[in-house]
Design a protein around this motif. Structure first.
Motif, PDB file in Angstrom:
ATOM      1  N   PHE A  20       1.155  -0.921  -0.463  1.00  0.00           N
ATOM      2  CA  PHE A  20      -0.097   0.179  -0.168  1.00  0.00           C
ATOM      3  C   PHE A  20       0.889   1.308  -0.626  1.00  0.00           C
ATOM      4  O   PHE A  20       0.825   1.984  -0.575  1.00  0.00           O
ATOM      5  CB  PHE A  20      -1.201   0.001   1.598  1.00  0.00           C
ATOM      6  CG  PHE A  20      -1.593   1.563   1.506  1.00  0.00           C
ATOM      7  CD1 PHE A  20      -2.585   1.307   0.729  1.00  0.00           C
ATOM      8  CD2 PHE A  20      -1.435   2.599   2.445  1.00  0.00           C
ATOM      9  CE1 PHE A  20      -3.686   2.380   0.890  1.00  0.00           C
ATOM     10  CE2 PHE A  20      -1.886   3.122   2.725  1.00  0.00           C
ATOM     11  CZ  PHE A  20      -3.018   3.334   1.818  1.00  0.00           C
ATOM     12  N   VAL A  21       1.968   1.215   0.959  1.00  0.00           N
ATOM     13  CA  VAL A  21       2.720   2.202   0.412  1.00  0.00           C
ATOM     14  C   VAL A  21       3.547   1.871  -0.297  1.00  0.00           C
ATOM     15  O   VAL A  21       3.524   3.672  -0.435  1.00  0.00           O
ATOM     16  CB  VAL A  21       3.581   2.233   2.317  1.00  0.00           C
ATOM     17  CG1 VAL A  21       4.293   3.368   2.111  1.00  0.00           C
ATOM     18  CG2 VAL A  21       2.951   2.473   2.854  1.00  0.00           C
ATOM     19  N   THR A  26       1.976   9.495  -0.968  1.00  0.00           N
ATOM     20  CA  THR A  26       1.249   9.915  -0.105  1.00  0.00           C
ATOM     21  C   THR A  26       2.151  11.259   0.472  1.00  0.00           C
ATOM     22  O   THR A  26       2.684  11.138   0.219  1.00  0.00           O
ATOM     23  CB  THR A  26       0.959   9.366   1.109  1.00  0.00           C
ATOM     24  OG1 THR A  26      -0.189   7.283   1.464  1.00  0.00           O
ATOM     25  CG2 THR A  26       0.507   9.388   2.763  1.00  0.00           C
ATOM     26  N   ASP A  27       0.605  12.052   1.039  1.00  0.00           N
ATOM     27  CA  ASP A  27       2.049  14.276   1.351  1.00  0.00           C
ATOM     28  C   ASP A  27       1.840  13.088   3.015  1.00  0.00           C
ATOM     29  O   ASP A  27       0.833  13.465   3.514  1.00  0.00           O
ATOM     30  CB  ASP A  27       0.765  14.722   0.305  1.00  0.00           C
ATOM     31  CG  ASP A  27       1.911  16.232   1.208  1.00  0.00           C
ATOM     32  OD1 ASP A  27       2.968  16.165   1.533  1.00  0.00           O
ATOM     33  OD2 ASP A  27       0.601  17.167   0.440  1.00  0.00           O
ATOM     34  N   TYR A  28       3.180  13.613   3.679  1.00  0.00           N
ATOM     35  CA  TYR A  28       2.965  13.816   5.049  1.00  0.00           C
ATOM     36  C   TYR A  28       4.280  15.302   5.029  1.00  0.00           C
ATOM     37  O   TYR A  28       4.475  15.358   6.357  1.00  0.00           O
ATOM     38  CB  TYR A  28       4.960  12.936   5.012  1.00  0.00           C
ATOM     39  CG  TYR A  28       4.083  11.343   5.053  1.00  0.00           C
ATOM     40  CD1 TYR A  28       3.791  10.838   5.758  1.00  0.00           C
ATOM     41  CD2 TYR A  28       3.799  10.941   3.771  1.00  0.00           C
ATOM     42  CE1 TYR A  28       3.071   9.585   6.149  1.00  0.00           C
ATOM     43  CE2 TYR A  28       3.177   9.081   4.150  1.00  0.00           C
ATOM     44  CZ  TYR A  28       3.064   8.663   5.095  1.00  0.00           C
ATOM     45  OH  TYR A  28       2.527   7.737   5.193  1.00  0.00           O
ATOM     46  N   GLY A  29       3.568  16.310   4.313  1.00  0.00           N
ATOM     47  CA  GLY A  29       3.350  17.611   4.878  1.00  0.00           C
ATOM     48  C   GLY A  29       5.335  17.839   4.126  1.00  0.00           C
ATOM     49  O   GLY A  29       5.919  17.278   3.069  1.00  0.00           O
ATOM     50  N   ALA A  30       6.044  18.973   4.901  1.00  0.00           N
ATOM     51  CA  ALA A  30       6.899  19.284   4.608  1.00  0.00           C
ATOM     52  C   ALA A  30       8.025  19.075   4.474  1.00  0.00           C
ATOM     53  O   ALA A  30       9.561  18.720   3.934  1.00  0.00           O
ATOM     54  CB  ALA A  30       7.056  21.447   5.632  1.00  0.00           C
ATOM     55  N   ASP A  31       8.072  17.821   5.893  1.00  0.00           N
ATOM     56  CA  ASP A  31       9.131  16.953   6.471  1.00  0.00           C
ATOM     57  C   ASP A  31       8.918  15.016   5.263  1.00  0.00           C
ATOM     58  O   ASP A  31       8.003  14.867   5.475  1.00  0.00           O
ATOM     59  CB  ASP A  31       8.793  16.261   7.890  1.00  0.00           C
ATOM     60  CG  ASP A  31       9.309  17.842   8.615  1.00  0.00           C
ATOM     61  OD1 ASP A  31      10.484  18.752   7.967  1.00  0.00           O
ATOM     62  OD2 ASP A  31       8.908  17.695   9.451  1.00  0.00           O
ATOM     63  N   ASP A  36      10.099   3.114   6.804  1.00  0.00           N
ATOM     64  CA  ASP A  36       9.144   2.507   8.160  1.00  0.00           C
ATOM     65  C   ASP A  36       8.495   3.800   8.627  1.00  0.00           C
ATOM     66  O   ASP A  36       7.559   3.184   8.937  1.00  0.00           O
ATOM     67  CB  ASP A  36      10.591   2.192   8.610  1.00  0.00           C
ATOM     68  CG  ASP A  36      11.261   0.863   8.153  1.00  0.00           C
ATOM     69  OD1 ASP A  36      10.994   0.173   7.693  1.00  0.00           O
ATOM     70  OD2 ASP A  36      12.531   1.339   8.293  1.00  0.00           O
ATOM     71  N   ASP A  37       8.746   4.910   8.573  1.00  0.00           N
ATOM     72  CA  ASP A  37       7.813   5.765   8.406  1.00  0.00           C
ATOM     73  C   ASP A  37       6.284   5.554   8.695  1.00  0.00           C
ATOM     74  O   ASP A  37       5.400   5.660   9.066  1.00  0.00           O
ATOM     75  CB  ASP A  37       8.445   6.966   9.204  1.00  0.00           C
ATOM     76  CG  ASP A  37       9.292   7.527  10.046  1.00  0.00           C
ATOM     77  OD1 ASP A  37       9.600   6.383  10.732  1.00  0.00           O
ATOM     78  OD2 ASP A  37       9.764   8.497   9.796  1.00  0.00           O
ATOM     79  N   LYS A  38       6.692   5.409   7.279  1.00  0.00           N
ATOM     80  CA  LYS A  38       5.596   5.475   6.446  1.00  0.00           C
ATOM     81  C   LYS A  38       4.089   4.471   7.148  1.00  0.00           C
ATOM     82  O   LYS A  38       3.193   4.654   7.247  1.00  0.00           O
ATOM     83  CB  LYS A  38       5.290   5.392   5.083  1.00  0.00           C
ATOM     84  CG  LYS A  38       5.829   7.273   4.409  1.00  0.00           C
ATOM     85  CD  LYS A  38       6.198   7.059   3.272  1.00  0.00           C
ATOM     86  CE  LYS A  38       6.959   8.132   2.645  1.00  0.00           C
ATOM     87  NZ  LYS A  38       6.878   8.529   1.486  1.00  0.00           N
ATOM     88  N   ILE A  39       5.091   3.134   6.935  1.00  0.00           N
ATOM     89  CA  ILE A  39       4.293   1.946   6.921  1.00  0.00           C
ATOM     90  C   ILE A  39       3.763   2.029   8.540  1.00  0.00           C
ATOM     91  O   ILE A  39       2.889   1.120   9.006  1.00  0.00           O
ATOM     92  CB  ILE A  39       5.618   0.720   7.030  1.00  0.00           C
ATOM     93  CG1 ILE A  39       5.692  -0.189   5.563  1.00  0.00           C
ATOM     94  CG2 ILE A  39       5.184  -0.811   7.465  1.00  0.00           C
ATOM     95  CD1 ILE A  39       7.166  -0.639   5.372  1.00  0.00           C
ATOM     96  N   GLU A  40       4.729   2.181   9.727  1.00  0.00           N
ATOM     97  CA  GLU A  40       4.295   2.644  11.378  1.00  0.00           C
ATOM     98  C   GLU A  40       2.792   3.544  11.571  1.00  0.00           C
ATOM     99  O   GLU A  40       2.166   3.316  11.927  1.00  0.00           O
ATOM    100  CB  GLU A  40       5.015   3.121  12.172  1.00  0.00           C
ATOM    101  CG  GLU A  40       5.995   1.777  12.172  1.00  0.00           C
ATOM    102  CD  GLU A  40       5.730   1.276  11.984  1.00  0.00           C
ATOM    103  OE1 GLU A  40       4.767   0.505  13.753  1.00  0.00           O
ATOM    104  OE2 GLU A  40       5.611  -0.143  12.280  1.00  0.00           O
TER     105      GLU A  40
END
Length: 73
Positions: A20-21, A26-31, A36-40
């Motif tokens: 899926f990731v 997916t937009d996670y903003g400026a950062d 791994d962060d997306k998965i979590e």
């Protein structure tokens, strides 16, 4: 049909989340977020019920969707 995540082996759920990731823009903003962060982040949404794992009989596929957008027809 919603698939209860507790009924899946952990490695299967992880593989679904990873797929899926990888396919979602997916937009996670400026950062920038790591893979791994997306998965979590997705796993957390599944665990707290803001996202659900659904199986489409029509398309014979599994997807992760926001819980408030899922309609069981």
């Amino acid at each position: 049909m919603i698939i209860p995540i507790e009924q899946l082996p952990p490695e299967t759920l992880t593989a679904i989340i990873e797929a899926f990731v990888l396919r979602e823009g997916t937009d996670y903003g400026a950062d920038e977020a790591t893979f791994d962060d997306k998965i979590e982040h997705v796993r957390m949404q599944l665990n707290n019920g803001t996202a659900v794992l659904v199986y489409s009989e029509l398309h014979e596929s599994v997807d992760i969707v926001p819980a408030n957008q899922f309609e069981s027809d």
